[in-house]
Design a protein around this motif. Structure first.
Motif, PDB file in Angstrom:
ATOM      1  N   GLY A   1       0.838  -1.208   0.000  1.00 56.04           N
ATOM      2  CA  GLY A   1       0.000   0.000   0.000  1.00 56.04           C
ATOM      3  C   GLY A   1       0.868   1.251   0.000  1.00 56.04           C
ATOM      4  N   LYS A   2       1.922   1.225   0.815  1.00 57.02           N
ATOM      5  CA  LYS A   2       2.850   2.375   0.844  1.00 57.02           C
ATOM      6  C   LYS A   2       3.550   2.531  -0.500  1.00 57.02           C
ATOM      7  CE  LYS A   2       3.921   1.540   5.675  1.00 57.02           C
ATOM      8  NZ  LYS A   2       2.856   2.330   6.283  1.00 57.02           N
ATOM      9  N   LEU A   3       3.915   1.403  -1.086  1.00 64.53           N
ATOM     10  CA  LEU A   3       4.571   1.457  -2.397  1.00 64.53           C
ATOM     11  C   LEU A   3       3.632   2.051  -3.443  1.00 64.53           C
ATOM     12  CD1 LEU A   3       7.022   0.788  -4.164  1.00 64.53           C
ATOM     13  CD2 LEU A   3       6.133  -1.544  -4.390  1.00 64.53           C
ATOM     14  N   LEU A   4       2.351   1.701  -3.378  1.00 64.55           N
ATOM     15  CA  LEU A   4       1.384   2.276  -4.331  1.00 64.55           C
ATOM     16  C   LEU A   4       1.368   3.795  -4.216  1.00 64.55           C
ATOM     17  CD1 LEU A   4      -1.730  -0.107  -4.034  1.00 64.55           C
ATOM     18  CD2 LEU A   4      -0.037  -0.037  -5.881  1.00 64.55           C
ATOM     19  N   THR A   5       1.294   4.294  -2.976  1.00 62.22           N
ATOM     20  CA  THR A   5       1.286   5.751  -2.785  1.00 62.22           C
ATOM     21  C   THR A   5       2.542   6.374  -3.384  1.00 62.22           C
ATOM     22  OG1 THR A   5       0.069   5.458  -0.705  1.00 62.22           O
ATOM     23  CG2 THR A   5       1.122   7.592  -1.054  1.00 62.22           C
ATOM     24  N   MET A   6       3.688   5.737  -3.134  1.00 57.96           N
ATOM     25  CA  MET A   6       4.955   6.290  -3.630  1.00 57.96           C
ATOM     26  C   MET A   6       5.031   6.261  -5.151  1.00 57.96           C
ATOM     27  SD  MET A   6       7.517   4.588  -0.818  1.00 57.96           S
ATOM     28  CE  MET A   6       9.009   5.223  -1.570  1.00 57.96           C
ATOM     29  N   LEU A   7       4.577   5.175  -5.764  1.00 56.37           N
ATOM     30  CA  LEU A   7       4.647   5.079  -7.231  1.00 56.37           C
ATOM     31  C   LEU A   7       3.741   6.107  -7.896  1.00 56.37           C
ATOM     32  CD1 LEU A   7       4.739   1.188  -7.637  1.00 56.37           C
ATOM     33  CD2 LEU A   7       6.615   2.783  -8.109  1.00 56.37           C
ATOM     34  N   VAL A   8       2.554   6.310  -7.320  1.00 53.56           N
ATOM     35  CA  VAL A   8       1.633   7.327  -7.866  1.00 53.56           C
ATOM     36  C   VAL A   8       2.284   8.704  -7.768  1.00 53.56           C
ATOM     37  CG1 VAL A   8      -0.606   8.464  -7.563  1.00 53.56           C
ATOM     38  CG2 VAL A   8      -0.446   5.982  -7.361  1.00 53.56           C
ATOM     39  N   ALA A   9       2.896   8.977  -6.608  1.00 50.67           N
ATOM     40  CA  ALA A   9       3.507  10.294  -6.398  1.00 50.67           C
ATOM     41  C   ALA A   9       4.754  10.469  -7.280  1.00 50.67           C
ATOM     42  CB  ALA A   9       3.861  10.475  -4.928  1.00 50.67           C
ATOM     43  N   MET A  10       5.601   9.443  -7.337  1.00 51.06           N
ATOM     44  CA  MET A  10       6.860   9.561  -8.090  1.00 51.06           C
ATOM     45  C   MET A  10       6.607   9.769  -9.572  1.00 51.06           C
ATOM     46  SD  MET A  10       9.547   6.910  -6.354  1.00 51.06           S
ATOM     47  CE  MET A  10       8.526   5.464  -6.468  1.00 51.06           C
ATOM     48  N   ASN A  11       5.514   9.202 -10.060  1.00 52.18           N
ATOM     49  CA  ASN A  11       5.190   9.341 -11.483  1.00 52.18           C
ATOM     50  C   ASN A  11       4.263  10.522 -11.750  1.00 52.18           C
ATOM     51  OD1 ASN A  11       6.339   6.980 -13.239  1.00 52.18           O
ATOM     52  ND2 ASN A  11       5.944   6.221 -11.179  1.00 52.18           N
ATOM     53  N   ARG A  12       4.025  11.327 -10.715  1.00 53.95           N
ATOM     54  CA  ARG A  12       3.181  12.523 -10.857  1.00 53.95           C
ATOM     55  C   ARG A  12       1.870  12.203 -11.565  1.00 53.95           C
ATOM     56  NH1 ARG A  12       7.425  14.298  -9.164  1.00 53.95           N
ATOM     57  NH2 ARG A  12       8.804  16.038  -9.412  1.00 53.95           N
TER      58      ARG A  12
END
Ligand code: DHB
Ligand code: MG
Length: 209
Positions: free
Chosen positions: A40-51
């Motif tokens: 779940g944390k990784l999902l948040t990070m991937l969404v944010a990192m890819n803007r």
């Protein structure tokens, strides 16, 4: 969960929003199969990192991963969630609204393949997909995701190990065969760059070239 996964999950402060969604989902008689905390944390990070401004989730359950995805969205970003069961979509909608993400998440109820065909026909494009619905559908969901992907989009899929069934030759049911085919395809498809993470129940991450 194994002891290493428990150790890592235990390092983090409690996330009361996600905990209450997990508990509320089970309290509604739904299965306790939301994505693992670490993913779940990784999902948040991937969404944010890819803007990401436009994301699509296939399989909503009680809204746990919906909140994880929505947390990473750019301001004004939108997440569309496909969910087969109206009662699940209702629970998810309630949970994400309580979490403060009602304005950026919308639900489309019904068979995901029909919804995907409709979205594809209407010319929709997304920068991130999260596949977490019926496992037999994974190969079809992958094809739709590739067709609706903006260049550089991410396609993420949960449960690629099926609690060990994926690597157990004695298991030959349709879900297992579909996930094996999905895993084989993502590592060899020239349209994709892929990695498969073996932690928890396995997570696939593909980048559309
Ligand atoms: C299971 C877990 C999941 O995350 C899912 O999407 C479906 C099934 C399971 O453990 O059975
Ligand atoms: Mg899952």
């Amino acid at each position: 969960m194994n002891i290493e996964e428990q150790y890592i999950d235990g390092l983090f402060e409690r996330d009361e929003v996600l905990e209450s969604i997990r508990e509320g989902t089970v309290a509604q008689g739904m299965p306790d199969i939301a994505v693992a905390d670490g993913y779940g944390k990784l999902l948040t990070m991937l969404v944010a990192m890819n803007r990401v401004t436009n994301a699509l989730e296939i399989g909503a359950l009680g809204g746990y991963s919906g909140v994880c995805l929505a947390r990473g969205l750019q301001a004004g970003g939108q997440l569309t969630c496909l969910e087969l069961l109206p009662q699940y979509a209702e629970v998810a909608q309630k949970h994400v609204t309580e979490a403060g993400f009602g304005h950026c998440i919308s639900y489309k109820v019904g068979d995901a393949k029909a919804s995907l065909e409709e979205l594809y026909q209407s010319g929709q494009k997304y920068q991130l997909f999260f596949i977490d619905a019926d496992k037999e559908g994974y190969p079809t969901y992958l094809e739709y995701a590739i067709k609706m992907a903006d260049p550089g989009a991410l396609i993420i899929a949960d449960n690629i190990l099926l609690r060990g069934r994926t690597v157990n030759d004695a298991k030959q049911g349709p879900a297992v065969q579909a996930v094996r085919a999905f895993n084989k395809q993502i590592v060899s498809d020239p349209r994709l760059e892929s990695t498969l993470l073996p932690g928890y129940d396995g997570l696939a991450i593909e980048r559309v070239k």
